[in-house]
Design a protein around this motif. Structure first.
Motif, PDB file in Angstrom:
ATOM      1  N   VAL B   7      38.375  39.052  35.707  1.00  0.00           N
ATOM      2  CA  VAL B   7      39.771  39.001  34.944  1.00  0.00           C
ATOM      3  C   VAL B   7      41.413  38.913  35.867  1.00  0.00           C
ATOM      4  O   VAL B   7      41.232  39.794  36.812  1.00  0.00           O
ATOM      5  CB  VAL B   7      40.336  40.744  34.369  1.00  0.00           C
ATOM      6  N   GLY B   8      42.001  37.696  35.804  1.00  0.00           N
ATOM      7  CA  GLY B   8      42.272  37.206  37.213  1.00  0.00           C
ATOM      8  C   GLY B   8      41.925  36.019  37.550  1.00  0.00           C
ATOM      9  O   GLY B   8      40.603  36.473  38.067  1.00  0.00           O
ATOM     10  N   LEU B  11      42.692  33.423  43.853  1.00  0.00           N
ATOM     11  CA  LEU B  11      41.889  33.819  45.046  1.00  0.00           C
ATOM     12  C   LEU B  11      40.927  34.800  44.692  1.00  0.00           C
ATOM     13  O   LEU B  11      39.314  34.260  44.860  1.00  0.00           O
ATOM     14  CB  LEU B  11      42.520  33.813  46.015  1.00  0.00           C
ATOM     15  N   ALA B  34      45.594  35.018  33.615  1.00  0.00           N
ATOM     16  CA  ALA B  34      46.865  35.255  32.110  1.00  0.00           C
ATOM     17  C   ALA B  34      47.623  33.521  32.813  1.00  0.00           C
ATOM     18  O   ALA B  34      48.508  32.894  31.654  1.00  0.00           O
ATOM     19  CB  ALA B  34      47.978  36.184  33.129  1.00  0.00           C
ATOM     20  N   ARG B 124      55.903  34.292  43.508  1.00  0.00           N
ATOM     21  CA  ARG B 124      54.774  35.012  43.755  1.00  0.00           C
ATOM     22  C   ARG B 124      54.401  33.295  43.704  1.00  0.00           C
ATOM     23  O   ARG B 124      53.024  33.618  43.606  1.00  0.00           O
ATOM     24  CB  ARG B 124      54.746  35.640  42.401  1.00  0.00           C
ATOM     25  N   VAL B 269      39.352  43.834  43.070  1.00  0.00           N
ATOM     26  CA  VAL B 269      39.500  42.734  44.228  1.00  0.00           C
ATOM     27  C   VAL B 269      40.780  42.649  44.715  1.00  0.00           C
ATOM     28  O   VAL B 269      41.488  42.144  43.436  1.00  0.00           O
ATOM     29  CB  VAL B 269      38.166  41.680  44.450  1.00  0.00           C
ATOM     30  N   HIS B 288      46.744  40.749  51.333  1.00  0.00           N
ATOM     31  CA  HIS B 288      46.454  39.536  52.683  1.00  0.00           C
ATOM     32  C   HIS B 288      44.871  38.575  51.583  1.00  0.00           C
ATOM     33  O   HIS B 288      44.326  38.739  51.463  1.00  0.00           O
ATOM     34  CB  HIS B 288      46.235  39.821  54.152  1.00  0.00           C
ATOM     35  N   TYR B 318      43.448  41.679  57.583  1.00  0.00           N
ATOM     36  CA  TYR B 318      44.069  40.309  58.767  1.00  0.00           C
ATOM     37  C   TYR B 318      44.824  39.132  57.755  1.00  0.00           C
ATOM     38  O   TYR B 318      45.025  39.851  56.605  1.00  0.00           O
ATOM     39  CB  TYR B 318      42.695  39.442  58.816  1.00  0.00           C
TER      40      TYR B 318
HETATM   41  C1  FAD Z   1      54.711  33.030  48.765  1.00  0.00           C
HETATM   42  C2  FAD Z   1      53.351  33.723  49.261  1.00  0.00           C
HETATM   43  C3  FAD Z   1      52.866  33.822  50.709  1.00  0.00           C
HETATM   44  C4  FAD Z   1      51.915  34.472  51.115  1.00  0.00           C
HETATM   45  N1  FAD Z   1      51.664  34.217  52.240  1.00  0.00           N
HETATM   46  C5  FAD Z   1      50.459  34.549  53.012  1.00  0.00           C
HETATM   47  C6  FAD Z   1      49.802  34.154  55.059  1.00  0.00           C
HETATM   48  O1  FAD Z   1      50.405  33.247  54.447  1.00  0.00           O
HETATM   49  N2  FAD Z   1      49.296  35.246  54.840  1.00  0.00           N
HETATM   50  C7  FAD Z   1      48.288  35.795  53.564  1.00  0.00           C
HETATM   51  O2  FAD Z   1      46.757  36.222  54.919  1.00  0.00           O
HETATM   52  N3  FAD Z   1      48.421  36.211  52.880  1.00  0.00           N
HETATM   53  C8  FAD Z   1      49.773  35.506  51.902  1.00  0.00           C
HETATM   54  N4  FAD Z   1      49.904  36.113  50.446  1.00  0.00           N
HETATM   55  C9  FAD Z   1      48.844  36.950  50.183  1.00  0.00           C
HETATM   56  C10 FAD Z   1      48.511  36.342  49.059  1.00  0.00           C
HETATM   57  O3  FAD Z   1      48.498  34.908  48.507  1.00  0.00           O
HETATM   58  C11 FAD Z   1      47.186  37.620  47.909  1.00  0.00           C
HETATM   59  O4  FAD Z   1      46.248  38.477  49.109  1.00  0.00           O
HETATM   60  C12 FAD Z   1      46.066  36.383  47.907  1.00  0.00           C
HETATM   61  O5  FAD Z   1      46.860  35.749  46.885  1.00  0.00           O
HETATM   62  C13 FAD Z   1      45.836  37.754  46.350  1.00  0.00           C
HETATM   63  O6  FAD Z   1      44.959  37.154  45.134  1.00  0.00           O
HETATM   64  P1  FAD Z   1      44.588  37.667  43.721  1.00  0.00           P
HETATM   65  O7  FAD Z   1      43.694  36.882  42.901  1.00  0.00           O
HETATM   66  O8  FAD Z   1      44.318  39.108  44.356  1.00  0.00           O
HETATM   67  O9  FAD Z   1      45.902  38.494  44.035  1.00  0.00           O
HETATM   68  P2  FAD Z   1      47.313  36.845  42.871  1.00  0.00           P
HETATM   69  O10 FAD Z   1      46.683  35.679  43.684  1.00  0.00           O
HETATM   70  O11 FAD Z   1      48.419  38.074  42.798  1.00  0.00           O
HETATM   71  O12 FAD Z   1      46.656  35.998  41.542  1.00  0.00           O
HETATM   72  C14 FAD Z   1      46.433  37.343  40.144  1.00  0.00           C
HETATM   73  C15 FAD Z   1      46.256  36.569  39.195  1.00  0.00           C
HETATM   74  O13 FAD Z   1      45.699  37.080  37.916  1.00  0.00           O
HETATM   75  C16 FAD Z   1      46.296  36.989  36.676  1.00  0.00           C
HETATM   76  N5  FAD Z   1      46.169  37.901  36.078  1.00  0.00           N
HETATM   77  C17 FAD Z   1      47.713  38.600  36.268  1.00  0.00           C
HETATM   78  N6  FAD Z   1      47.431  40.197  34.873  1.00  0.00           N
HETATM   79  C18 FAD Z   1      46.330  39.378  34.476  1.00  0.00           C
HETATM   80  C19 FAD Z   1      45.720  40.063  33.470  1.00  0.00           C
HETATM   81  N7  FAD Z   1      46.178  41.264  32.365  1.00  0.00           N
HETATM   82  N8  FAD Z   1      44.778  39.250  32.549  1.00  0.00           N
HETATM   83  C20 FAD Z   1      44.678  38.250  32.986  1.00  0.00           C
HETATM   84  N9  FAD Z   1      45.241  37.211  34.052  1.00  0.00           N
HETATM   85  C21 FAD Z   1      46.288  38.466  34.670  1.00  0.00           C
HETATM   86  C22 FAD Z   1      47.300  36.615  37.275  1.00  0.00           C
HETATM   87  O14 FAD Z   1      48.815  35.819  36.871  1.00  0.00           O
HETATM   88  C23 FAD Z   1      46.892  35.675  38.970  1.00  0.00           C
HETATM   89  O15 FAD Z   1      46.861  33.694  38.341  1.00  0.00           O
HETATM   90  C24 FAD Z   1      50.834  35.096  50.404  1.00  0.00           C
HETATM   91  C25 FAD Z   1      51.782  35.686  49.075  1.00  0.00           C
HETATM   92  C26 FAD Z   1      52.921  34.465  48.049  1.00  0.00           C
HETATM   93  C27 FAD Z   1      52.724  35.379  47.045  1.00  0.00           C
END
Ligand code: FAD
Ligand code: FES
Lengths: 115, 388
Positions: B7-8, B11, B34, B124, B269, B288, B318
């Protein structure tokens, strides 16, 4: 063949960047092997000679993708493309690089002077 | 395990799918997301994409022709997780996905100030970035609320576009939560060098304007003119959909050092997950990129082995950030009271490497434009005191 450096100037575990176009990184592994790849990471503008050498792999100093120095293969994102490899020759205690004639995989925004 | 639902679809979710397949999982794989998009990269949203140097296609996280053999359910959110004979994920369109294993990877969303004035942004998603970019193009003055990395990077891009930029921060020093006050102040100098005005220790009372924002009111009575406001006050984990599921929640999904949650067959994760960090002796939610990309391999192992393989150490968190062409890199975790010393370079040159120590042990390292030595120091974070 491009002369890189005297063999004695590149101890095991160290890397050297040669200012070719594009630059090339030469690595001397702990096991005593010599490898050369394009110095620029295929993800963004980072120097692989600045990276962390472990076995036959170098980890990019910025976002930690690892490249296999023997094949250029990348293990995991953010980098997606392999890095171009070059042949290394040692003659009379000098390290030489035979540049590949394949096209490089340079990151977006980084160009060679001639291209 | 015959089926796994992730779910999600960002990355952490994509990395989990890759890890499961790489570890030999051949069963049914469903990825629920989503957002309507295929997985895309967020770091460029505040950097190259915002500056117009990268396109939507450049943001794709999947490789050309990459095929994980998964069923993608995009554009529909999960609304709940139920436990029966298998695990059942309810979706917003009324349908459901059943699976033997679940990976929670719902990430985080930007915190907001509320209100609905035009010209007020958070950052975001790709839509957020496109809207901010369009607005910056027509603006003269940007106020960034909150001196964190995303806000700082937007400030940087806005300066390059020629805007007048002010950053307002409630804490006495910028970047203090991540870097501690000393190094936070050192990094702030980089912004001041580039003409950014920085106001610390000032809480925001509210925004002014009718229909569209025209200013930011501070608690001390000051008012800052603004055509565009970026609210960069952090992100909160997306876990509401797990209420009542039995999955233990704290600051995000509470996990052990292998990513297992309190519910068997469920791991978490990425930005939504607070893994137990043995070096810290506490749960820590890490927001991160590298953690969201690398930890899923451990979580996949946990899921496929039924939790048999909890590692006793974690790679330290990191992060990197690009500001005015400088590479800012930080590894580890700092707490108030850590001792900080500059080990290479110097603060005045804005190129330095600083080490954080707690009871003699190195717990974190910060590099500003020092990729080579940073890579070497980073290996030593959390080594026992006195080693080397
Ligand atoms: C503008 C910006 C710049 C960044 N720059 C850096 C950087 O320079 N260096 C660094 O280390 N990190 C950076 N980050 C952080 C990094 O991008 C995040 O750590 C990373 O995106 C995390 O990935 P994730 O998959 O856990 O979460 P997310 O990328 O937040 O993805 C979660 C996904 O789950 C989906 N979702 C949410 N709820 C539901 C649901 N109920 N059902 C289905 N899907 C759902 C969301 O729509 C989203 O697509 C940055 C973040 C942003 C926003
Ligand atoms: S620059 Fe090498 S992995 Fe990003």
């Amino acid at each position: 063949m491009i002369p890189a450096c005297p063999l004695a100037a590149l101890p095991r575990g160290e890397a050297l960047r040669i200012e070719t176009d594009p630059p090339i990184a030469v690595f001397h592994t702990e096991d005593g092997e010599l490898y050369a790849v394009d110095d620029t990471c295929t993800h963004q503008d980072a120097s692989l000679a600045d990276g962390w050498l472990e076995g036959c792999e170098v980890e990019c100093p910025l976002h930690a993708s690892r490249f296999d120095l023997r094949t250029g293969r990348v293990d995991a994102p953010p980098a997606k493309l392999p890095v171009r490899t070059h042949q290394v020759v040692v003659q009379d205690e000098t390290v030489y690089v035979v540049p590949s004639d394949l096209p490089p995989n340079l990151p977006p925004g980084v160009r060679t002077g001639s291209a | 395990m015959k089926s796994v639902a992730i779910v999600g679809a960002s990355l952490a979710g994509l990395s989990a799918a890759r890890a499961l397949r790489a570890q030999g999982f051949g069963g049914r794989l469903t990825i629920v997301g989503a957002e309507p998009h295929r997985p895309y990269d967020r770091p460029p949203l505040s950097k190259e994409f915002l500056a117009g140097q990268m396109t939507t296609t450049d943001l794709a996280l999947e490789g050309d022709g990459e095929d994980l053999g998964a069923e993608w359910r995009l554009g529909v959110a999960a609304t709940g997780l139920e436990r029966g004979r298998s695990l059942r994920i309810a979706l917003a369109d009324g349908s459901a996905v059943e699976a033997d294993g679940v990976v929670i990877a719902t990430g985080a969303v930007a915190r907001t100030l509320g209100g609905d004035l035009a010209g007020v942004h958070t950052l975001r998603t790709i839509e957020d970035a496109a809207a901010l970019r369009a607005d910056l193009g027509a603006a003269r003055r940007l106020v960034v609320i909150g001196a964190g990395f995303v806000g700082a990077e937007v400030a940087c891009v806005a300066r390059t576009l020629g805007l007048d930029v002010t950053i307002v921060e409630a804490a006495p020093a910028p970047f203090a939560r991540a870097l501690g006050p000393e190094m936070g102040t050192a990094l702030a100098a980089l912004h001041e060098d580039h003409g950014v005005r920085l106001i610390c220790g000032a809480a925001v009372r509210g925004l002014t304007g009718e229909g569209r924002v025209d200013g930011v009111l501070l608690d001390d009575g000051r008012r800052l003119d603004a055509d565009v406001v970026l609210v960069g006050i952090g992100a909160r984990p997306v876990v509401e959909w797990l209420d009542g599921s039995g999955v233990l929640l704290g600051d995000g999904v509470v996990c052990d050092a292998g990513g297992a949650t309190s519910v068997p067959g469920v791991v978490a994760v990425g930005d939504c997950a607070a893994w137990f960090d043995p070096a810290l002796g506490a749960h820590l939610r890490v927001e991160h990129w590298t953690g969201a990309a690398r930890r899923p391999a451990t979580a996949a192992q946990t899921l496929l082995s039924g939790g048999a393989a909890v590692p006793d150490t974690l790679a330290p968190p990191y992060l990197w950030s690009d500001q005015y062409g400088m590479r800012v890199q930080f590894a580890g975790h700092t707490l108030p009271g850590d001792e900080v010393s500059v080990e290479e370079g110097d603060l005045a040159s804005r190129r330095f490497l600083a080490v954080y120590r707690r009871e003699g042990r190195m717990v974190a390292v910060l590099g500003v434009d020092q990729p080579r030595s940073f890579t070497r120091w980073r290996r030593r974070v959390n080594e026992p005191a006195g080693a080397r």
